[in-house]
Design an enzyme around this catalytic site. Structure first.
Site, PDB file in Angstrom:
ATOM      1  N   GLY A 204      17.838  56.845  21.868  1.00 25.49           N
ATOM      2  CA  GLY A 204      16.794  57.224  22.809  1.00 25.49           C
ATOM      3  C   GLY A 204      17.323  58.082  23.936  1.00 25.49           C
ATOM      4  N   GLY A 206      17.859  59.076  28.067  1.00 29.16           N
ATOM      5  CA  GLY A 206      18.220  58.367  29.284  1.00 29.16           C
ATOM      6  C   GLY A 206      17.021  57.961  30.123  1.00 29.16           C
ATOM      7  N   PRO A 207      16.081  58.893  30.369  1.00 28.81           N
ATOM      8  CA  PRO A 207      14.942  58.539  31.205  1.00 28.81           C
ATOM      9  C   PRO A 207      14.071  57.425  30.642  1.00 28.81           C
ATOM     10  CG  PRO A 207      15.174  60.914  31.084  1.00 28.81           C
ATOM     11  CD  PRO A 207      16.134  60.343  30.081  1.00 28.81           C
ATOM     12  N   VAL A 209      14.926  55.066  27.346  1.00 26.25           N
ATOM     13  CA  VAL A 209      15.706  53.913  26.880  1.00 26.25           C
ATOM     14  C   VAL A 209      16.777  53.523  27.895  1.00 26.25           C
ATOM     15  CG1 VAL A 209      17.302  53.105  25.093  1.00 26.25           C
ATOM     16  CG2 VAL A 209      15.234  54.351  24.455  1.00 26.25           C
ATOM     17  N   GLY A 210      17.479  54.510  28.437  1.00 26.53           N
ATOM     18  CA  GLY A 210      18.520  54.195  29.415  1.00 26.53           C
ATOM     19  C   GLY A 210      17.966  53.503  30.636  1.00 26.53           C
ATOM     20  N   GLU A 248      31.602  55.932  34.777  1.00 26.27           N
ATOM     21  CA  GLU A 248      32.627  56.952  34.541  1.00 26.27           C
ATOM     22  C   GLU A 248      31.878  58.270  34.541  1.00 26.27           C
ATOM     23  OE1 GLU A 248      34.687  59.733  33.577  1.00 26.27           O
ATOM     24  OE2 GLU A 248      34.270  59.106  31.514  1.00 26.27           O
ATOM     25  N   CYS A 282      35.631  65.355  30.980  1.00 24.80           N
ATOM     26  CA  CYS A 282      35.525  65.116  32.421  1.00 24.80           C
ATOM     27  C   CYS A 282      36.886  65.120  33.102  1.00 24.80           C
ATOM     28  CB  CYS A 282      34.802  63.806  32.685  1.00 24.80           C
ATOM     29  SG  CYS A 282      35.503  62.395  31.807  1.00 24.80           S
ATOM     30  N   GLU A 382      31.291  70.984  38.354  1.00 25.50           N
ATOM     31  CA  GLU A 382      31.838  70.677  37.032  1.00 25.50           C
ATOM     32  C   GLU A 382      31.116  71.557  36.010  1.00 25.50           C
ATOM     33  OE1 GLU A 382      33.082  66.767  34.455  1.00 25.50           O
ATOM     34  OE2 GLU A 382      31.107  66.779  35.388  1.00 25.50           O
TER      35      GLU A 382
END
Length: 479
Positions: A204, A206-207, A209-210, A248, A282, A382
């Site tokens: 799913g 992020g907005p 399921v997360g 992280e 990252c 980044e």
């Protein structure tokens, strides 16, 4: 290529919702198939399964949990090539990288958690010789694990392995851009005999399921790898229920190169490290700071590396740099390259547009900017692409100041033959990790950073402890 089931309560089940998205090939820009996306109802049933399972899994002994990890290692080892192929397809990792560092990272972390479990004192006296007061380490509870697309197995195993070792149950939401490797990993856990409900996986966004996972009242601990924006959202959501949160997040690592070192080795190593995985790491050394006496040669070497690396089809063994993961990522990187040029940095290699001969797919030209300042956008944001920014410095203090002048503090790199200087700078850098003279951090090292690079650490004993509670017991009866 249709991915239309979730792994919940020890079974593969159909989604309760109907929303889908295309699985895209970064190498061609074409759709490969379809991914079913989860809903709040899917999250609810996955968390319910994990909550039920915790009543028994949370009471298992470290020995039992270690035995499960050992079985997972065996199955993962056998299916490692499948994992590598999935990452080549879904995120465009060159097959050599996928078979090596990408799939190898997952295996290395799983093996290390087996060893790390032996180092933890699960029950111990408060002080040597104290028989009446006991410290007991216990699992936190149900964990929500949210992982990214750039190092799929690295991050999934860092979270799932640590949570299993601690005795937590969990719901994994892998990146919707890297669903295939997560499917295979779920098959591996099922084959290894993970008890029903201990490990659950829901695809799913992020907005949806997360956020549903992070807000769920029965979730006790959240571990997310992602952007700083996503980390901020998770912290705000978790605050309502006072959940433990591990993050992280981003990085803008600096590699400090002094003139007393092998400048060519240092500059080439830094450039190759940045271009690996198409710059989508990252902890990559995105800023290269070079002592002025060695600056011109370092710029030349970095530019030579950028022009010489092979960019192309991730299925080819000759490819060193593949595409970036998505059209959105490609467009963002291209825009930042244009910003670097407009702000006055000197373009010495690469630049906007696809590499020669590549007319489709999300390929970015390995790019090097020189004569930048730390105030420029390309030195502060980044980029998450194969774009290296080079700056000169005159003194050690200036180099440390430039490196630390960032909202991030994940990884830093130092090249010098002066041992005392190396130790001195390593202590002064505001960074969760420092690599001296091209060395690597071994499995079991704590991975994490300062500032907006996140909260907490992953890997080894430190990673397991993120999923543990500390209980103090007085009046412990003699045995």
């Amino acid at each position: 290529m249709t991915t239309d089931q979730f792994y919940i309560d020890g079974r593969w089940v159909a989604p309760l919702g109907t929303e889908t998205m295309a699985i895209m090939s970064p190498a061609t820009g074409q759709a490969l198939g379809q991914l079913s996306l989860g809903s709040k109802d899917d999250v609810d049933r996955a968390v319910a399964a994990a909550t039920r399972a915790f009543t028994t899994w949370g009471q298992t002994s470290p020995r039992e949990r270690c035995a499960l990890l050992e079985r997972i290692v065996k199955v993962y080892t056998r299916r490692r090539d499948e994992i590598a192929e999935a990452m080549r397809i879904e995120m465009g990792a060159p097959i050599g990288l996928a078979r090596g560092a990408q799939s190898g990272a997952g295996l290395g972390h799983l093996r290390d958690f087996v060893h790390a479990m032996q180092k933890i004192e699960w029950e111990a006296p408060l002080a040597p010789g104290d028989t009446a007061n006991r410290i007991v380490m216990e699992p936190k509870g149900v964990a929500a694990l949210i992982t990214p697309w750039n190092w799929p197995m690295n991050q999934i195993t860092l979270k799932v392995g640590a949570a299993l070792a601690a005795g937590c149950t969990m719901v994994l939401k892998p990146s919707e851009l890297a669903p295939l490797s997560a499917e295979l990993f779920s098959q591996i856990l099922d084959e290894a005999g993970v008890p029903a409900g201990v490990y659950n996986m829901v695809h799913g966004t992020g907005p949806l399921v997360g956020e549903a996972l992070c807000a769920h009242p029965d979730v006790d601990v959240i571990s997310l790898t992602g952007s700083t924006r996503a980390g901020t959202a998770v912290l705000k959501t978790a605050a309502d229920n006072i959940k433990r949160v591990g993050l992280e997040l981003g990085g803008k690592g600096a590699a400090i190169i002094f003139a007393d070192t092998d400048v060519e080795q240092a500059a080439a190593g830094t450039a190759r490290a940045l271009f690996q995985n198409s710059g989508q790491s990252c902890n990559a050394p995105a800023r290269m700071l070079v002592e002025r006496a060695a600056y011109d040669r370092a710029v030349e070497v970095a530019a030579e590396v950028a022009r010489s690396v092979t960019v192309g089809d991730p299925a080819s063994d000759a490819t060193q740099v593949g595409p970036v993961v998505s059209a959105a990522q490609y467009e963002r990187i291209e825009a930042l390259i244009e910003v670097g040029m407009s702000e006055g940095a000197r373009l010495v290699a690469g630049g906007p547009g696809r590499p020669d001969g590549l007319k489709s797919g999300y390929y970015v030209r390995p790019t090097v900017f020189a004569d930048a300042t730390n105030a420029m956008t390309i030195a502060r944001e980044e980029i998450f692409g194969p774009v290296l920014t080079i700056m000169p410095f005159d003194t050690e203090a200036e180099a440390v100041s430039i490196s630390n002048d960032s909202v991030y503090g994940l990884a830093a790199y130092v090249w010098t033959t002066d041992g005392e200087r190396a130790r001195r700078i390593a202590r002064r850098l505001r960074s969760g990790m420092v690599r001296l003279n091209g060395t690597d951090l071994p499995f079991g090292s704590p991975f994490g950073g300062f500032g907006q690079s996140g909260i907490g650490r992953e890997g080894g004993v430190w990673g397991i402890e993120e999923f543990l509670e500390v209980k103090a017991v007085s009046g412990w009866p003699p045995e």
